[in-house]
Every structure is written in structure tokens, then in C-alpha cells.
Scaffold this motif. Sequence first.
Motif, PDB file in Angstrom:
ATOM      1  N   THR A  35       0.836  -1.207   0.000  1.00  0.00           N
ATOM      2  CA  THR A  35       0.000   0.000   0.000  1.00  0.00           C
ATOM      3  C   THR A  35       0.864   1.248   0.000  1.00  0.00           C
ATOM      4  OG1 THR A  35      -1.789  -1.155   1.177  1.00  0.00           O
ATOM      5  CG2 THR A  35      -1.807   1.245   1.250  1.00  0.00           C
ATOM      6  N   SER A  43      -1.254   6.415   3.308  1.00  0.00           N
ATOM      7  CA  SER A  43      -2.194   5.288   3.332  1.00  0.00           C
ATOM      8  C   SER A  43      -1.554   4.062   3.981  1.00  0.00           C
ATOM      9  CB  SER A  43      -2.643   4.949   1.908  1.00  0.00           C
ATOM     10  OG  SER A  43      -3.336   6.035   1.323  1.00  0.00           O
ATOM     11  N   LEU A  47      -2.842   2.107   7.356  1.00  0.00           N
ATOM     12  CA  LEU A  47      -3.054   0.658   7.403  1.00  0.00           C
ATOM     13  C   LEU A  47      -2.213   0.034   8.505  1.00  0.00           C
ATOM     14  CD1 LEU A  47      -4.465  -1.734   5.943  1.00  0.00           C
ATOM     15  CD2 LEU A  47      -2.398  -1.949   4.556  1.00  0.00           C
ATOM     16  N   TYR A 120      -8.354   2.967   5.418  1.00  0.00           N
ATOM     17  CA  TYR A 120      -7.212   2.053   5.485  1.00  0.00           C
ATOM     18  C   TYR A 120      -6.966   1.592   6.924  1.00  0.00           C
ATOM     19  CZ  TYR A 120      -5.719   2.499   0.636  1.00  0.00           C
ATOM     20  OH  TYR A 120      -5.652   2.418  -0.730  1.00  0.00           O
ATOM     21  N   ARG A 123      -9.526  -1.000   7.658  1.00  0.00           N
ATOM     22  CA  ARG A 123      -9.214  -2.225   6.925  1.00  0.00           C
ATOM     23  C   ARG A 123      -8.092  -3.007   7.612  1.00  0.00           C
ATOM     24  NH1 ARG A 123      -9.600  -4.170   1.580  1.00  0.00           N
ATOM     25  NH2 ARG A 123      -9.273  -6.426   1.800  1.00  0.00           N
TER      26      ARG A 123
END
Length: 215
Positions: A35, A43, A47, A120, A123
Motif C-alpha cells: 500500500t 495510506s 493501514l 485504510y 481495513r
Amino acid sequence: MDSVSIYLPGILLAYSAFLISIASPGPNVLAVIGTSMDVGRKSGMALALGVSCGSFCWAMFTVLGLSALLSTYAMALTAIKVGGGVYLLWLAYKSFKAARQKSDLTAKALEGGDRSPTGYFLRGLIIQMTNPKAALAWIAIISIGLTEGAPIWVGMAIVVGTSVLSVVIHLIYAISFSTPVMVHLYGKARRVIQLALGSFFAFAGIKLLSSRFSD
């Protein structure tokens, strides 16, 4: 102060087990690296923080669950440590096997299109919390640091320490491995890292098992 010196070796060993377990990237770390490379560092960092938050949740659930179990069934610690030792030996086997493979490091961004930083983060949290291997890994890590009759602060020290390590290491991955050059260099060192990882897990697993059978 004496109580700290008694439990400190186990706490440090648990820290070491966690630290070396994320030295060899698994799917979650590869997603962070991919990513950062494909979407951007911001990002990738979001994450990474989500994955770290998930690790903290697993650590808390494990400590609280084991503490509740041990307060009711004192003999459960033996079964937990045996199970943790066997799992660590399995991880050692997997690491040695991975070291023999010739495949390079492959990092890819998450599927499903670009997201906001919050997206993100969520996630990463969901990925970590829905990973069944995370539960087994945390049982093994916590069981290394826990000894019979250990106070609750020992478990909390493991949670806090590993959580800090998780944030720092995952952010380092997101920032440092955001270029193909770094991924390539890491891939060259993959076998050495896997061998070191396997050796440590074998040592920790044997130590955990021998500590129970020698009691």
C-alpha cells in the motif's frame, strides 16, 4: 523491586518473540508495504496503525482471557504453555521451510480501490482481528512471559510493550519500504532472516516445553 527482577526475563523473552515474529513479513506486513508503494506512505501508515490496533486488541483479549482461566484453573497454565511451545516449534519449522524457498518478497496493495486514511485504518484493524493465526500467536507469546502465580501487571507489561513495538515496526515498514529498492534489498536478506526467525522460535519453543516438563 525483587518481583520485577523475577518476571523481567519472561517479559523480555515475550518482547523478543513478538519482535522477531514481525521481522519476517507476513500477509499483513506485505499489505502495508504494498500500500505504501502503490498508494502512498500516508495510506500505508494508516493501514499499519490499523494492524497495530488489532494486535493490541488480540493481546488484551489473550491476557484477560488467560488471567481469568488461570484464576479458576491453576493447572491450565501447563496446558497453555505446552500448546504454546508446540506452536512455536511449528513456526520454527515453517520458517526453516520458507528459508529454503527461492521465491522473492512480493508486496501488493489491498484490493478494492483507494480509500481514505480512516478507511485504510479500519481495513488494517479488520484484517488483523479476523486472522485466526493471530490468536494462536498471541497465546504463544503471552504464555512465554507468564509464570505460575504471576500478577496481572506482568501481562499488562507484555501488552503495552508489544503494542509499542507493533506501532513502531509497522510504521517503519510503511515509511522505509515505500520504494521498490528497499523491498528488493529486504528480499535479498529474506533467507537469513527466516533462518534467524526459525532458530529463535525453536529455542523459545524448547524452553517453554522444558520449563513445564521440569516442574
